[in-house]
Design a protein around this motif. Structure first.
Motif, PDB file in Angstrom:
ATOM      1  N   TYR A 127       9.033  -2.907  -7.031  1.00 40.77           N
ATOM      2  CA  TYR A 127       7.753  -3.320  -6.457  1.00 40.77           C
ATOM      3  C   TYR A 127       7.002  -2.075  -5.993  1.00 40.77           C
ATOM      4  O   TYR A 127       7.608  -1.150  -5.444  1.00 40.77           O
ATOM      5  N   PHE A 128       5.670  -2.082  -6.171  1.00 42.64           N
ATOM      6  CA  PHE A 128       4.824  -0.977  -5.727  1.00 42.64           C
ATOM      7  C   PHE A 128       3.395  -1.487  -5.662  1.00 42.64           C
ATOM      8  O   PHE A 128       3.120  -2.625  -6.026  1.00 42.64           O
ATOM      9  N   LYS A 129       2.476  -0.658  -5.177  1.00 44.21           N
ATOM     10  CA  LYS A 129       1.082  -1.082  -5.040  1.00 44.21           C
ATOM     11  C   LYS A 129       0.177  -0.269  -5.948  1.00 44.21           C
ATOM     12  O   LYS A 129       0.427   0.907  -6.202  1.00 44.21           O
ATOM     13  N   ASP A 130      -0.898  -0.921  -6.396  1.00 46.28           N
ATOM     14  CA  ASP A 130      -1.893  -0.226  -7.213  1.00 46.28           C
ATOM     15  C   ASP A 130      -2.931   0.424  -6.291  1.00 46.28           C
ATOM     16  O   ASP A 130      -2.854   0.272  -5.058  1.00 46.28           O
ATOM     17  N   PRO A 131      -3.898   1.162  -6.837  1.00 42.14           N
ATOM     18  CA  PRO A 131      -4.884   1.855  -5.986  1.00 42.14           C
ATOM     19  C   PRO A 131      -5.709   0.950  -5.074  1.00 42.14           C
ATOM     20  O   PRO A 131      -6.218   1.401  -4.049  1.00 42.14           O
ATOM     21  N   ALA A 132      -5.847  -0.339  -5.418  1.00 41.33           N
ATOM     22  CA  ALA A 132      -6.611  -1.265  -4.581  1.00 41.33           C
ATOM     23  C   ALA A 132      -5.721  -2.012  -3.588  1.00 41.33           C
ATOM     24  O   ALA A 132      -6.211  -2.817  -2.806  1.00 41.33           O
TER      25      ALA A 132
END
Length: 124
Positions: A107-112
């Motif tokens: 799991y990780f986050k995108d730029p937004a």
């Protein structure tokens, strides 16, 4: 006619940065873009359309099924860029991956700020 997934619009703070991020991590292809959308294409013709809305962006979750080799390449890119990642959606196991459902996941986050998940085996 069978039902298939065709496209989704992903809200972005910077549609160019988000499209580039997804293209690199998912190894997606450029696609023709129009109007407010910057598009990238996944397999089977699925479009991810990035747009900059005039409202506050609410976090969404997007999970992508990839093969083991792609998972290794994507995880290497995530680590090289110093992107925080977790083994779990509760973000309690930073820097790890999981082996749930007979495969691997991260799991990780995108730029937004959207939550992304890569898995190597489907849940069902």
């Amino acid at each position: 006619m069978t039902i298939t997934f065709n496209h989704t619009i992903i809200a972005a703070i910077d549609r160019h940065a988000s499209a580039t991020f997804y293209r690199e991590v998912l190894e997606a292809r450029d696609a023709p873009s129009w109007g407010p959308f910057l598009n990238v294409q996944l397999d089977e013709g699925v479009l991810l359309q990035f747009a900059e809305p005039s409202v506050e962006i609410q976090m969404q979750h997007y999970a992508f099924l990839v093969d083991d080799d792609h998972f290794d390449r994507a995880l290497a890119r995530i680590r090289e860029r110093g992107i925080t990642h977790w083994a779990d959606p509760q973000m309690q196991r930073p820097g790890e991956t999981n082996t749930e459902h007979g495969g691997r996941g991260v799991y990780f986050k995108d730029p937004a700020g959207h939550g992304l998940e890569l898995i190597t085996r489907p849940y069902l």
